[in-house]
Design a protein around this motif. Structure first.
Motif, PDB file in Angstrom:
ATOM      1  N   PRO A 132       0.823  -1.213   0.000  1.00 29.02           N
ATOM      2  CA  PRO A 132       0.000   0.000   0.000  1.00 29.02           C
ATOM      3  C   PRO A 132       0.858   1.265   0.000  1.00 29.02           C
ATOM      4  O   PRO A 132       2.001   1.261   0.479  1.00 29.02           O
ATOM      5  CB  PRO A 132      -0.815  -0.125   1.293  1.00 29.02           C
ATOM      6  CG  PRO A 132      -0.796  -1.587   1.615  1.00 29.02           C
ATOM      7  CD  PRO A 132       0.520  -2.097   1.145  1.00 29.02           C
ATOM      8  N   LEU A 133       0.296   2.344  -0.514  1.00 26.22           N
ATOM      9  CA  LEU A 133       1.024   3.610  -0.577  1.00 26.22           C
ATOM     10  C   LEU A 133       1.472   4.072   0.803  1.00 26.22           C
ATOM     11  O   LEU A 133       2.583   4.583   0.964  1.00 26.22           O
ATOM     12  CB  LEU A 133       0.145   4.678  -1.233  1.00 26.22           C
ATOM     13  CG  LEU A 133       0.780   6.083  -1.310  1.00 26.22           C
ATOM     14  CD1 LEU A 133       2.009   6.069  -2.199  1.00 26.22           C
ATOM     15  CD2 LEU A 133      -0.244   7.098  -1.809  1.00 26.22           C
ATOM     16  N   GLU A 134       0.629   3.891   1.818  1.00 27.97           N
ATOM     17  CA  GLU A 134       0.978   4.350   3.155  1.00 27.97           C
ATOM     18  C   GLU A 134       2.231   3.657   3.674  1.00 27.97           C
ATOM     19  O   GLU A 134       3.027   4.250   4.400  1.00 27.97           O
ATOM     20  CB  GLU A 134      -0.192   4.134   4.120  1.00 27.97           C
ATOM     21  CG  GLU A 134      -1.352   5.093   3.911  1.00 27.97           C
ATOM     22  CD  GLU A 134      -0.920   6.541   4.069  1.00 27.97           C
ATOM     23  OE1 GLU A 134      -0.091   6.827   4.965  1.00 27.97           O
ATOM     24  OE2 GLU A 134      -1.401   7.383   3.298  1.00 27.97           O
ATOM     25  N   GLU A 135       2.400   2.386   3.307  1.00 22.90           N
ATOM     26  CA  GLU A 135       3.613   1.676   3.731  1.00 22.90           C
ATOM     27  C   GLU A 135       4.838   2.257   3.048  1.00 22.90           C
ATOM     28  O   GLU A 135       5.906   2.385   3.654  1.00 22.90           O
ATOM     29  CB  GLU A 135       3.486   0.189   3.420  1.00 22.90           C
ATOM     30  CG  GLU A 135       4.679  -0.626   3.907  1.00 22.90           C
ATOM     31  CD  GLU A 135       4.476  -2.115   3.709  1.00 22.90           C
ATOM     32  OE1 GLU A 135       5.494  -2.828   3.623  1.00 22.90           O
ATOM     33  OE2 GLU A 135       3.308  -2.566   3.644  1.00 22.90           O
ATOM     34  N   VAL A 136       4.704   2.610   1.765  1.00 23.67           N
ATOM     35  CA  VAL A 136       5.817   3.241   1.051  1.00 23.67           C
ATOM     36  C   VAL A 136       6.169   4.582   1.705  1.00 23.67           C
ATOM     37  O   VAL A 136       7.343   4.907   1.893  1.00 23.67           O
ATOM     38  CB  VAL A 136       5.458   3.439  -0.428  1.00 23.67           C
ATOM     39  CG1 VAL A 136       6.532   4.260  -1.138  1.00 23.67           C
ATOM     40  CG2 VAL A 136       5.275   2.095  -1.116  1.00 23.67           C
ATOM     41  N   LEU A 137       5.154   5.361   2.057  1.00 20.45           N
ATOM     42  CA  LEU A 137       5.410   6.656   2.699  1.00 20.45           C
ATOM     43  C   LEU A 137       6.108   6.483   4.035  1.00 20.45           C
ATOM     44  O   LEU A 137       6.814   7.380   4.503  1.00 20.45           O
ATOM     45  CB  LEU A 137       4.097   7.422   2.880  1.00 20.45           C
ATOM     46  CG  LEU A 137       3.392   7.863   1.584  1.00 20.45           C
ATOM     47  CD1 LEU A 137       2.073   8.549   1.903  1.00 20.45           C
ATOM     48  CD2 LEU A 137       4.297   8.777   0.768  1.00 20.45           C
ATOM     49  N   GLY A 138       5.925   5.328   4.666  1.00 22.08           N
ATOM     50  CA  GLY A 138       6.593   5.071   5.940  1.00 22.08           C
ATOM     51  C   GLY A 138       8.097   4.985   5.822  1.00 22.08           C
ATOM     52  O   GLY A 138       8.813   5.121   6.811  1.00 22.08           O
ATOM     53  N   HIS A 139       8.621   4.755   4.585  1.00 25.82           N
ATOM     54  CA  HIS A 139      10.067   4.702   4.389  1.00 25.82           C
ATOM     55  C   HIS A 139      10.673   6.087   4.190  1.00 25.82           C
ATOM     56  O   HIS A 139      11.889   6.219   4.132  1.00 25.82           O
ATOM     57  CB  HIS A 139      10.404   3.849   3.158  1.00 25.82           C
ATOM     58  CG  HIS A 139       9.850   2.454   3.218  1.00 25.82           C
ATOM     59  ND1 HIS A 139       9.752   1.753   4.393  1.00 25.82           N
ATOM     60  CD2 HIS A 139       9.355   1.634   2.240  1.00 25.82           C
ATOM     61  CE1 HIS A 139       9.220   0.560   4.152  1.00 25.82           C
ATOM     62  NE2 HIS A 139       8.964   0.469   2.850  1.00 25.82           N
ATOM     63  N   GLN A 140       9.838   7.104   4.063  1.00 25.88           N
ATOM     64  CA  GLN A 140      10.349   8.458   3.832  1.00 25.88           C
ATOM     65  C   GLN A 140      10.882   9.041   5.137  1.00 25.88           C
ATOM     66  O   GLN A 140      10.519   8.636   6.230  1.00 25.88           O
ATOM     67  CB  GLN A 140       9.234   9.361   3.282  1.00 25.88           C
ATOM     68  CG  GLN A 140       8.482   8.811   2.082  1.00 25.88           C
ATOM     69  CD  GLN A 140       9.370   8.551   0.905  1.00 25.88           C
ATOM     70  OE1 GLN A 140      10.136   9.407   0.493  1.00 25.88           O
ATOM     71  NE2 GLN A 140       9.294   7.329   0.352  1.00 25.88           N
ATOM     72  N   HIS A 141      11.739  10.030   4.992  1.00 30.88           N
ATOM     73  CA  HIS A 141      12.207  10.780   6.153  1.00 30.88           C
ATOM     74  C   HIS A 141      11.005  11.471   6.789  1.00 30.88           C
ATOM     75  O   HIS A 141      10.149  12.015   6.074  1.00 30.88           O
ATOM     76  CB  HIS A 141      13.247  11.812   5.712  1.00 30.88           C
ATOM     77  CG  HIS A 141      13.883  12.557   6.843  1.00 30.88           C
ATOM     78  ND1 HIS A 141      13.278  13.622   7.477  1.00 30.88           N
ATOM     79  CD2 HIS A 141      15.081  12.373   7.452  1.00 30.88           C
ATOM     80  CE1 HIS A 141      14.091  14.078   8.424  1.00 30.88           C
ATOM     81  NE2 HIS A 141      15.179  13.346   8.425  1.00 30.88           N
ATOM     82  N   PRO A 142      10.891  11.455   8.113  1.00 31.81           N
ATOM     83  CA  PRO A 142       9.708  12.074   8.756  1.00 31.81           C
ATOM     84  C   PRO A 142       9.460  13.505   8.300  1.00 31.81           C
ATOM     85  O   PRO A 142       8.310  13.936   8.202  1.00 31.81           O
ATOM     86  CB  PRO A 142      10.058  12.016  10.254  1.00 31.81           C
ATOM     87  CG  PRO A 142      10.987  10.848  10.376  1.00 31.81           C
ATOM     88  CD  PRO A 142      11.783  10.832   9.111  1.00 31.81           C
TER      89      PRO A 142
END
Length: 609
Positions: free
Chosen positions: A170-180
């Motif tokens: 899911p996209l939200e999981e991908v966003l979890g790898h981004q810098h806060p």
């Protein structure tokens, strides 16, 4: 079964869906309609599909995939499928088009994508693509807007340091790898692209599995269906961490360069090939009395006037022949018409094939003249200090020698005379006695006479009479009275004697140097040389060299005096106080020690009060 393209609601709905190929099946699973694209996707000639079934056209795996899609469509209204066909692969949706009152279900099929075998990437192409991504550190990704799942390429998994399982997430999981700090920004940009279908590009940070920070450059586009509705977002992420580091270093270097340019007092002006101003630091703008905007409409030739004796303007000449030029006493006309005296240097900027411009360095002559006045004052103060130092040395040497004379006189008049009298009295008493008493008095008399002789030697060392006339003779007298266990060679090459103050300094340095040799060097021979070190005006300085063939001197001792080892510093102090210098180092053959002293030939004499 014949159908009407204008009255059949299922077919109208099917065609309105927007496809890359579409077909309609009746309740028995036979095709009653198929577009040309649909037939070509299945490897059939146009008009040959109506009346056939999937079982007649597809292999068992494809039939099974269609059957499973039919089951799901009856429950959900639509189902996704993908399977092989003759000449390629198709994927699409199977739709439940059963109308109210129909006894059995009817289905429609729409194709989303068709890949023909002759257009599908081969293993070699895939390998080249993978190698290109790896070399460029570029990973690709696809975000399916209908499923909200994101698929990554192998290189993108590698950049993130994650296991390459190939499963969409899911996209939200991908966003979890981004810098806060970038997570919200990345999410907003991607969701905006999914709505507007506009291309996008941005930089962001990600956190890898091993918690390293990497900078990425993301860019992509949004794909839409036949009705213009966004269906997926495709993009690439390139690892630009090293590029970003270099860019930041260059930015820091640029800021430092700007600080340096703006901090120096010289004016710096950059020119193009037409002598138009492209850059000027604050010092240059102050000298010219203008802003950078003012200079954009001017040539520096308009405001910088060389001396009248200069035939060609140096800026134009440098731009033509590429030679650096330096001129003094030029004039800069300020914005208010006032003239400022400057010195300036023109340096060409060379391109590969031609002169691209020039850099002009302006120096305010008023500052230079101020510096020259300050230097003159400083030199005058130094000369005065040097004169005072000479006077101080003369006073110090005179005071030291006077004190030595006083001590020598007191020893000679008091101690030596008294000890001589004691020796004489002991001899007289010994003559009037016999036996053991006479022997003891005789030994006592001998000891007193030896002590008296040593005192007389000390008197000579304190104040040798030869020092009043010649330094070489004084050194000879000192060595002859000292109890040294090495041979010596004295080379007196002086054409004339230095002043008395200089002779005293040289004599004391020789004493200190020879005492050091006797204590530490274990030398067999010492060579002492006195000579002139002439300059253009005559014998300006006198040089003393004391060289031994001993074990040498510890380098650490030369840098830092050790307790009980102050002889070297004492020699240096005496020489420097006299306006000269003293060096101590290894001999020319790598063994032994060489002490070299240079002094002014004439030092001021002074009689202390």
């Amino acid at each position: 079964m014949a159908i009407s393209t204008t009255t059949d609601p299922g077919l109208l709905a099917l065609l309105d869906y927007g496809t890359a190929g579409a077909a309609l099946l009746d309740a028995d699973g036979r095709y009653v309609f198929a577009t040309r694209d649909y037939e070509e996707a299945h490897g059939l000639a146009p008009g040959t599909m109506v009346g056939t079934t999937d079982a007649e056209l597809l292999d068992d795996d494809a039939v099974a995939a269609r059957a499973e899609a039919s089951r799901v469509a009856l429950e959900a209204g639509r189902a996704r499928f993908e399977h092989s066909v003759r000449g390629g692969v198709v994927c699409g949706d199977l739709l439940d088009l059963t109308a109210e009152g129909d006894a059995r279900p009817r289905f429609g099929i729409v194709l989303r994508a068709v890949e023909h075998d002759d257009l599908r990437p081969t293993d070699e192409i895939r390998k080249r693509l993978h190698d290109a991504e790896r070399r460029g550190r570029i990973g690709s990704w696809v975000w399916d807007l209908r499923s909200d799942l994101v698929s990554w390429s192998d290189e993108l998994f590698r950049i993130h340091g994650r296991e390459q399982d190939g499963e969409p997430v899911p996209l939200e999981e991908v966003l979890g790898h981004q810098h806060p700090g970038d997570r919200e920004m990345v999410g907003e940009l991607l969701r905006a692209a999914a709505v507007t279908a506009d291309p996008f590009a941005f930089e962001h940070r990600v956190i890898t599995v091993d918690e390293r920070l990497r900078w990425m450059h993301c860019q992509g586009t949004t794909e839409v269906d036949a009705q213009g509705r966004p269906v997926r977002v495709r993009g690439t992420d390139q690892d630009i961490t090293e590029r970003r580091v270099v860019r930041e270093q260059l930015a820091r270097l640029h800021r430092r360069s700007q600080l340096i340019l703006e901090s120096i007092s010289e004016g710096i002006v950059g020119l193009d090939r037409s002598a138009r101003v492209t850059f000027a630091n604050n010092a240059a703008l102050r000298m010219i009395g203008a802003t950078l905007t003012d200079l954009e409409d001017l040539s520096l030739e308009d405001v910088l006037r060389p001396p009248r004796t200069t035939p060609d303007h140096p800026i134009r000449a440098t731009l033509e022949d590429g030679r650096e030029r330096h001129l003094e006493r030029a004039l800069v006309r300020g914005r208010g018409g006032e003239l400022l005296g400057v010195d300036f240097t023109v340096t060409p900027l060379r391109g590969r094939r031609r002169i691209e411009g020039a850099v002009v360095v302006l120096r305010d002559r008023s500052l230079r003249e101020g510096y020259e006045r300050q230097i003159a004052l400083t030199m005058s103060a130094l000369a005065e200090a040097d004169a005072h130092r000479g006077e101080l040395l003369a006073s110090l040497v005179a005071a030291q020698e006077l004190e030595r004379r006083r001590i020598a006189g007191e020893i000679h008049d008091d101690a030596v005379q008294a000890m001589s009298a004691v020796a004489l009295r002991a001899e007289q008493l010994a003559g009037s006695l016999d036996g053991t008493g006479a022997q003891r008095l005789t030994r006592l008399s001998d000891d007193v006479r030896d002590a008296t002789a040593r005192l007389r030697q000390l008197l000579i060392q304190l104040q040798p009479p030869e020092l009043e006339t010649a330094i070489g003779a004084a050194i000879e007298a000192y060595i002859s009275t000292a109890d040294f266990d090495f041979n010596y060679i004295l080379n007196d090459d002086l054409r004339e004697q230095p002043s008395h103050a200089a002779r005293v300094v040289l004599y004391r340095v020789v004493q200190e140097a020879l005492r050091n040799v006797a204590k530490h060097a274990r030398a067999t021979t010492v060579q002492i040389t006195l000579e002139h070190h002439d300059n253009a005006d005559g014998p300006g300085r006198v040089r003393l060299t004391v060289a031994d063939d001993g074990i040498g001197v510890d380098a650490e001792l030369l840098r830092t005096p050790q307790p009980g080892h102050y002889g070297i510093d004492t020699m240096r102090y005496r020489a420097e106080l006299a306006g000269g210098h003293c060096t101590v180092g290894a001999g020319g053959t790598g063994s032994g020690t060489v002490v070299t002293v240079e002094l002014p030939h004439h030092l001021e004499e002074e009689t202390p009060r």
